[in-house]
Design a protein around this motif. Sequence first.
Motif, PDB file in Angstrom:
ATOM      1  N   ILE A  51       1.027  -1.117  -0.006  1.00  0.00           N
ATOM      2  CA  ILE A  51       0.022  -0.022   0.036  1.00  0.00           C
ATOM      3  C   ILE A  51       0.782   1.127   0.149  1.00  0.00           C
ATOM      4  N   LEU A  52       1.863   1.179   0.723  1.00  0.00           N
ATOM      5  CA  LEU A  52       2.650   2.426   1.013  1.00  0.00           C
ATOM      6  C   LEU A  52       3.501   2.593  -0.301  1.00  0.00           C
ATOM      7  N   GLY A  53       4.172   1.603  -0.723  1.00  0.00           N
ATOM      8  CA  GLY A  53       5.016   1.498  -2.106  1.00  0.00           C
ATOM      9  C   GLY A  53       4.490   1.753  -3.155  1.00  0.00           C
ATOM     10  N   LEU A  54       3.150   1.470  -3.407  1.00  0.00           N
ATOM     11  CA  LEU A  54       2.526   1.642  -4.744  1.00  0.00           C
ATOM     12  C   LEU A  54       1.594   2.950  -4.668  1.00  0.00           C
ATOM     13  N   TRP A  55       1.188   3.290  -3.465  1.00  0.00           N
ATOM     14  CA  TRP A  55       0.501   4.617  -3.358  1.00  0.00           C
ATOM     15  C   TRP A  55       0.991   5.948  -4.092  1.00  0.00           C
ATOM     16  N   PRO A  56       2.246   6.351  -3.986  1.00  0.00           N
ATOM     17  CA  PRO A  56       2.528   7.419  -5.247  1.00  0.00           C
ATOM     18  C   PRO A  56       2.310   7.191  -6.593  1.00  0.00           C
ATOM     19  N   MET A  57       2.582   5.927  -6.894  1.00  0.00           N
ATOM     20  CA  MET A  57       2.309   5.376  -8.485  1.00  0.00           C
ATOM     21  C   MET A  57       0.882   5.797  -8.556  1.00  0.00           C
ATOM     22  N   HIS A  58      -0.053   4.968  -7.897  1.00  0.00           N
ATOM     23  CA  HIS A  58      -1.446   5.209  -8.032  1.00  0.00           C
ATOM     24  C   HIS A  58      -1.747   6.710  -8.016  1.00  0.00           C
ATOM     25  N   LEU A  59      -1.435   7.385  -7.201  1.00  0.00           N
ATOM     26  CA  LEU A  59      -1.728   8.729  -7.161  1.00  0.00           C
ATOM     27  C   LEU A  59      -1.288   9.376  -8.754  1.00  0.00           C
ATOM     28  N   ILE A  60      -0.137   9.256  -8.896  1.00  0.00           N
ATOM     29  CA  ILE A  60       0.140   9.798 -10.185  1.00  0.00           C
ATOM     30  C   ILE A  60      -0.561   9.372 -11.419  1.00  0.00           C
ATOM     31  N   TRP A  61      -0.498   7.900 -11.517  1.00  0.00           N
ATOM     32  CA  TRP A  61      -0.991   7.564 -12.673  1.00  0.00           C
ATOM     33  C   TRP A  61      -2.582   7.806 -12.533  1.00  0.00           C
ATOM     34  N   THR A  62      -3.390   7.818 -11.553  1.00  0.00           N
ATOM     35  CA  THR A  62      -4.634   7.993 -11.468  1.00  0.00           C
ATOM     36  C   THR A  62      -5.116   9.652 -12.169  1.00  0.00           C
ATOM     37  N   TYR A  63      -4.131  10.537 -11.773  1.00  0.00           N
ATOM     38  CA  TYR A  63      -4.486  11.840 -12.253  1.00  0.00           C
ATOM     39  C   TYR A  63      -4.024  11.827 -13.682  1.00  0.00           C
ATOM     40  N   TYR A  64      -2.958  11.165 -14.165  1.00  0.00           N
ATOM     41  CA  TYR A  64      -2.747  11.363 -15.383  1.00  0.00           C
ATOM     42  C   TYR A  64      -3.909  10.483 -16.335  1.00  0.00           C
ATOM     43  N   CYS A  65      -4.245   9.504 -15.806  1.00  0.00           N
ATOM     44  CA  CYS A  65      -5.292   8.913 -16.714  1.00  0.00           C
ATOM     45  C   CYS A  65      -6.781   9.708 -16.788  1.00  0.00           C
ATOM     46  N   ILE A  66      -6.958  10.088 -15.547  1.00  0.00           N
ATOM     47  CA  ILE A  66      -8.170  11.163 -15.704  1.00  0.00           C
ATOM     48  C   ILE A  66      -8.124  12.446 -16.537  1.00  0.00           C
ATOM     49  N   ILE A  67      -6.916  12.921 -16.544  1.00  0.00           N
ATOM     50  CA  ILE A  67      -6.698  14.108 -17.319  1.00  0.00           C
ATOM     51  C   ILE A  67      -6.446  13.653 -18.744  1.00  0.00           C
ATOM     52  N   ARG A  68      -6.193  12.692 -18.890  1.00  0.00           N
ATOM     53  CA  ARG A  68      -6.023  12.553 -20.380  1.00  0.00           C
ATOM     54  C   ARG A  68      -7.026  11.733 -21.146  1.00  0.00           C
ATOM     55  N   THR A  69      -7.784  11.215 -20.347  1.00  0.00           N
ATOM     56  CA  THR A  69      -8.932  10.580 -20.990  1.00  0.00           C
ATOM     57  C   THR A  69      -9.921  11.223 -21.854  1.00  0.00           C
ATOM     58  N   LYS A  70     -10.506  10.910 -22.791  1.00  0.00           N
ATOM     59  CA  LYS A  70     -11.526  11.430 -23.729  1.00  0.00           C
ATOM     60  C   LYS A  70     -12.990  11.040 -23.424  1.00  0.00           C
ATOM     61  N   LEU A  71     -13.080  10.203 -22.671  1.00  0.00           N
ATOM     62  CA  LEU A  71     -14.580   9.600 -22.236  1.00  0.00           C
ATOM     63  C   LEU A  71     -15.406  10.846 -21.579  1.00  0.00           C
ATOM     64  N   VAL A  72     -14.711  11.406 -20.779  1.00  0.00           N
ATOM     65  CA  VAL A  72     -15.517  12.515 -20.029  1.00  0.00           C
ATOM     66  C   VAL A  72     -14.905  13.945 -20.065  1.00  0.00           C
ATOM     67  N   GLY A  73     -15.722  14.879 -19.832  1.00  0.00           N
ATOM     68  CA  GLY A  73     -15.653  16.311 -20.082  1.00  0.00           C
ATOM     69  C   GLY A  73     -15.003  16.818 -19.092  1.00  0.00           C
ATOM     70  N   PRO A  74     -14.483  18.279 -19.343  1.00  0.00           N
ATOM     71  CA  PRO A  74     -13.885  18.974 -18.186  1.00  0.00           C
ATOM     72  C   PRO A  74     -14.356  18.979 -16.730  1.00  0.00           C
ATOM     73  N   VAL A  75     -15.515  19.190 -16.652  1.00  0.00           N
ATOM     74  CA  VAL A  75     -16.377  19.010 -15.264  1.00  0.00           C
ATOM     75  C   VAL A  75     -16.304  17.726 -14.687  1.00  0.00           C
ATOM     76  N   VAL A  76     -16.658  16.889 -15.463  1.00  0.00           N
ATOM     77  CA  VAL A  76     -16.567  15.546 -14.890  1.00  0.00           C
ATOM     78  C   VAL A  76     -15.075  15.012 -14.574  1.00  0.00           C
ATOM     79  N   LYS A  77     -14.238  15.602 -15.147  1.00  0.00           N
ATOM     80  CA  LYS A  77     -12.765  15.274 -14.879  1.00  0.00           C
ATOM     81  C   LYS A  77     -12.497  16.042 -13.529  1.00  0.00           C
TER      82      LYS A  77
END
Length: 590
Positions: A51-77
Motif C-alpha cells: 500500500i505504501l510503496g504503490l500509493w505514489p504510483m497510484h496517485l500519479i497514474w490516476t491523475y494522469y489517466c483522468i486528465i488524458r481520458t477522452k471519455l468525459v468532459g472537463p467538469v466530470v474530470k
Amino acid sequence: MEPPSGFWASLLSLLKFLPYFCGLLILGFIKGVLLCPWACLIMAIGLSTLILGLWPMHLIWTYYCIIRTKLVGPVVKFLLLIAATAILIIWLIIGIPGSVFAGLVYGFLAPIMATFGAVGEGKEKPFVHCFVDGTWSTITGSCTVVRDVKDLLFHSYFSIMDDLRLQKHPDGKPYEIRVLDIPGALIAAACGLLLDGIMFTLISLYKCPVMLFKGWKRLIQDMIGREGPFLETACVPFAGLAILLWPFAVVGAVLASILSSIPLGAYGAVVAYQESSLIMGLAYVASSVSIFDEYTNDVLDMAPGSCFPRYKYRKSKDDSSRGQSATISRPSSFNKDKQEGKRPPSRVTSFKNSIDEFNPFKLLDHLFTECRRQGEELVNKGLIIMKDIEETKSGKVGSGVLNVGLPAYVILNALLRSAKANSDGLILSDGSEITSDNRPRHTLFDWFFDPLMVIKEQIKAENFTEEEEEYLKMQVLLAGDPNRKGTLPHVPSLNERKKAEIEAFARRLQGITKSISRYPTAKRRFDVLVKALMSELERTMGGSQSTNGSQAQRLRKSVARMLSQKSMGKTANIRDEDPEAQMTSSSRTP
C-alpha cells in the motif's frame, strides 16, 4: 446420513456430539492462537508495504489517466480528480490498519476451519489431520493473500486505468454533466446521508434482538432435530460454530445496515440530478427509509409493509431520456396469503448438491488448465512462439496473443461446443455443463456468464461453416498482435460483412477475457501457465533456429497442399484422409 428420529434419539445424538465438537473447537482455538501472530505479521508487513510503496504510483497514474481520458468532459474530470483524491487518502488511512485486522482474522479463523474440515466424511487419518491441517497451510495462505493483493494493486488497477485513459465515447462526444443541477444534487445527498444514517441506525438497533433470537431459535431447533445444516456430518461442526458466533453475525448485520445508509442516502443526489429537481431528490431520501424498513421486515419475516411514508420521486414513467424509469416499484413484501398455498422448502435438504455446485474459482482453475492444454497444442503447431512468451513475461504488451488471445481462444471453443450441442448453458471440455441451476451464485460471475450466453446464441444463429469457425478462432487468438493478423487463413466464402461480424465477435471475447484477467488469483495462475508453455516451447523447439525453420517449412507445405486440393473441390476428402492438413487448416498461412 439419516437424522435420528424421536426425542430421545435426538437428545442422545446431541450429547454424543457436544464433547466431540468442543474438543475440536478447543484444538482449533489453540492452533489459531499459536499461528495468528505469524500470519498477522506476514500479512501486515506485506500488505502495508504494498500500500505504501504503490500509493505514489497510484496517485500519479490516476491523475494522469483522468486528465488524458477522452471519455468525459472537463467538469466530470474535475469532480473525478476530487473523488479520486478522497478515495486514495481513505485507502491509505484504512489500508494499513485493515491489513493488520485481516491478518488477525485470517490467522485465527483459518486453523479453526481447517481443524473442523479435517474430520469430514471421506478423510483418511482424521486424528492426524486434526493436528496437522491448518498449520503450514495458514502460513502459505497468508503469503498467497499478499501475492494476490499485489497482483490486484499492480496488474488489475493499472489495466483498469489504462482502459479509462484509452476509451472513447462511441459518438465521439465525451460525457458531461449539467453544472446547474449540481447544487441541488449535493443538498439531496447531504440530507440523505444525515437522515438515512440516523434512521437506518435506529431501525437496525430496534430489530437486532429479533434477528438474534429468531436465528438462535432456528439453529437450536435444527441442532436438536439434526435437520438443516446439521443433517450432513461435514457441516455439523460449522453449523455448531454458527450458534456460538451468531451474535457476531447480528452485530455485523447491524454494522452493514448502518453502512448501507451511505450509498442509499447518496443516491438522492443521482435522483435529484436525473430529475433536475431538488424536491424529487428529497422525496427519495424520505422514501428510502420506508424501503429499508420494508426490506428488513421481509428478511426477518415480520409484519409486511412499513409505517414510514413513501413518496413519488420520479416524474414520468416514460422518461427514457435519462435512462431511468420514473417510478421504481416498491420492493414487494412477502404476501402471506399467496404463500399459504405454497409448500415451504424442506428444512432437511441435503447440502451435497450445493457443495458440488460450480464456483468461480473452480471455473478459473478449469480455464487455465484448458489454456495450458490447448496452449501446448498451439505451441506444437507454431501458432504460439517464443516472442509471445518473452513479451508477456517482460510486460511489454497489455493484450497479446498469450495473455488475452489464448484464454479467449479457449472460451470460444467452449462456446462453439455448446452451440453445436444446443446446450442451454456452457459445456466444458470434461463434459460437465454449467446451467442456470448449478451456475455460481456470484455477482462477478454474472458479469462474464451472461454476455457469454448472448455470444453463444449469436454464434448459433450465424451457423458458421468449419472454415469460418477456424478463421474466427485464429482471429480471436491473433487479433492481439496486429503484425500477425495478416497471416490469417484465407477463406473464399467470407465477404466483408461476414468478416466484420467475426471481428466483432473476436473483440467482444477479448474484452471479456481481459476483464477475467483482473479477477483475484487470475494473475498468479497465468504466471504458472506462462512457465509451463515456455517449458513446452523449449522442449518442442529445442531452442534452435533450425527446428523453427523446419517446422515452419512443414507448415508451409501442408497449407499449400491443402489449398491446392481445395481448389479442385476435394476439401471434404482431405479432412477425412489427411489429418495433418486438417490440423494445419487453422494455422497461419506463410
